[in-house]
Motif scaffolding. Structure first.
Motif, mmCIF file in Angstrom:
data_model
loop_
_atom_site.group_PDB
_atom_site.id
_atom_site.type_symbol
_atom_site.label_atom_id
_atom_site.label_comp_id
_atom_site.label_asym_id
_atom_site.label_seq_id
_atom_site.Cartn_x
_atom_site.Cartn_y
_atom_site.Cartn_z
ATOM 1 N N ASP A 91 94.329 -18.371 15.706
ATOM 2 C CA ASP A 91 93.861 -17.008 15.456
ATOM 3 C C ASP A 91 93.710 -16.325 16.801
ATOM 4 O O ASP A 91 93.129 -16.896 17.735
ATOM 5 C CB ASP A 91 92.502 -17.011 14.753
ATOM 6 N N THR A 124 94.225 -8.009 15.230
ATOM 7 C CA THR A 124 94.182 -9.468 15.160
ATOM 8 C C THR A 124 95.556 -10.020 14.803
ATOM 9 O O THR A 124 96.384 -9.337 14.199
ATOM 10 C CB THR A 124 93.161 -9.954 14.113
ATOM 11 N N PRO A 126 96.168 -13.297 12.869
ATOM 12 C CA PRO A 126 95.667 -14.514 12.218
ATOM 13 C C PRO A 126 96.687 -15.654 12.342
ATOM 14 O O PRO A 126 97.902 -15.433 12.220
ATOM 15 C CB PRO A 126 95.486 -14.085 10.762
#
Length: 163
Positions: A91, A124, A126
């Motif tokens: 992540d 982000t 992931p």
């Protein structure tokens, strides 16, 4: 004259001593870098946690993306760069420092899935989720943080950069 030289020499010694004491007093793991410090760090063209696309420069700000533990890298991506859909095992989170970073999620780098992220934007990546990016008419700088070791796997192996 020799008194002036001696005084200057003593001043230099005191400055070096104060610097070494300050360094010794800094707890391990603390790191402060201003833009000049970052510019002075060495860069590489590819490495763990990067797309491997030609022209992208990578600077390790902290840690090592190829080793276990937290890391932060700075990517300098030239104008008109396209990065195909790929994944990373860890992540990751990122901040756009400069430029407009066109970023999207999914199995293919398509314009309708891109979002323009300007300086100060956050996103982000992931672990295991496909994402892609591109730049427009200007270069982009992005800071990416994750926990290594990381990797890069292109969904379509033919899109993977060749050394």
């Amino acid at each position: 004259m020799s008194g002036r030289i001696h005084a200057r020499g003593a001043g230099v010694v005191l400055l070096l001593l104060a610097s070494s004491i300050a360094s010794a007093a800094t707890p391990a793991g603390q790191l402060r870098l201003d833009p000049k410090d970052i510019a002075a760090l060495s860069t590489q063209h590819a490495g763990a946690g990067t797309s491997g696309v030609a022209g992208i420069q990578t600077t390790r700000l902290s840690g090592d993306p190829a080793a276990a533990g937290p890391y932060t890298i700075a990517l300098r991506v030239p104008a008109h760069t396209v990065i195909a859909a790929h994944t990373h095992r860890d992540d990751r989170s990122a901040v756009v420092v400069s430029g407009i970073w066109w970023f999207g999620y999914g199995p293919a780098n398509t314009r309708e899935h891109l979002k323009a992220l300007g300086p100060g934007s956050f996103y982000t990546e992931p672990g295991g989720q496909a994402h892609f990016a591109r730049t427009g008419d200007q270069a982009v700088v992005v800071y990416i943080t994750g926990v290594g070791p990381t990797d890069t796997r292109y969904l379509d192996a033919s899109n993977a950069p060749r050394p």
